[in-house]
Design a protein around this motif. Structure first.
Motif, short mmCIF file in Angstrom:
data_model
loop_
_atom_site.label_atom_id
_atom_site.label_comp_id
_atom_site.label_asym_id
_atom_site.label_seq_id
_atom_site.Cartn_x
_atom_site.Cartn_y
_atom_site.Cartn_z
N SER A 46 -20.30 28.04 16.49
CA SER A 46 -20.20 26.51 16.34
C SER A 46 -18.91 26.16 17.46
O SER A 46 -19.51 24.84 18.16
N ARG A 47 -17.85 26.62 18.22
CA ARG A 47 -17.38 26.49 19.52
C ARG A 47 -17.93 26.25 20.84
O ARG A 47 -17.92 25.46 20.69
N GLU A 48 -18.12 27.37 21.04
CA GLU A 48 -19.79 27.26 21.75
C GLU A 48 -20.37 26.19 21.90
O GLU A 48 -20.73 25.20 23.18
N GLU B 94 -18.75 30.22 12.68
CA GLU B 94 -17.20 29.20 14.01
C GLU B 94 -17.20 29.83 15.21
O GLU B 94 -17.02 28.86 15.49
N ASP B 95 -17.62 31.14 15.57
CA ASP B 95 -17.27 31.44 17.02
C ASP B 95 -18.37 30.62 17.86
O ASP B 95 -18.19 29.64 18.67
N SER C 219 -18.31 23.08 22.58
CA SER C 219 -18.23 22.78 23.81
C SER C 219 -18.98 22.79 24.89
O SER C 219 -19.15 21.76 25.96
#
Length: 154
Positions: free
Chosen positions: A110-112, A107-108, A115
């Motif tokens: 994927s957020r990057e 999840e971390d 972005s």
């Protein structure tokens, strides 16, 4: 820009996104899996417990393919298959603690990735772009069904 190279460009972006994920996983000392494995982990994280058939439908794979993919995740200690009390022929799949930790790291990452993907896009541009992608997907879904494949994607 040659507009007829759109699919080639999408393929290149997909490859770069995959390389991005593999690099970030490696930086965290985590194993990389295929996107299908990642999708299974995502579905189990989102839905909790799932039957093999339900999982197969949610990742758009047949049950035998889903079984092979799940076995790899089981052997890595990320997923466990439990007997279904209601139907002994069926197995209930769920994440292990290790699988939950892995999906949190994903999840971390994927957020990057998101972005990076949408850098310098306005919210309206993001929505429009996603709408275009959904229309393209629908075009292929319609074609697959019209072509007698009968299998709706997604």
């Amino acid at each position: 820009m040659e507009i007829n190279t759109s699919i080639s460009l999408l393929s290149q972006i997909h490859s770069m996104a995959s390389d991005f994920l593999i690099l970030r996983l490696k930086e965290r000392g985590l194993p990389d899996f295929s996107s299908s494995h990642g999708n299974i982990l995502f579905q189990l994280c989102k839905n909790g417990r799932m039957t093999m058939g339900g999982l197969a439908r949610s990742i758009n794979r047949d049950k035998s393919t889903a079984t092979v993919l799940v076995r790899k995740l089981e052997s890595a200690g990320l997923v466990v298959a439990l007997a279904d009390e209601a139907d002994r022929r069926s197995r209930i799949l769920c994440l292990t603690e290790k699988g939950t930790q892995y999906t949190q790291a994903l999840e971390d990452i994927s957020r990057e990735l998101i972005s990076t993907f949408y850098k310098d896009f306005s919210d309206d541009e993001r929505r429009c772009f996603f709408g275009f992608l959904e229309r393209i997907e629908a075009n292929f879904c319609d074609r697959m069904i019209a072509g007698g494949h009968g299998k709706k994607i997604r």
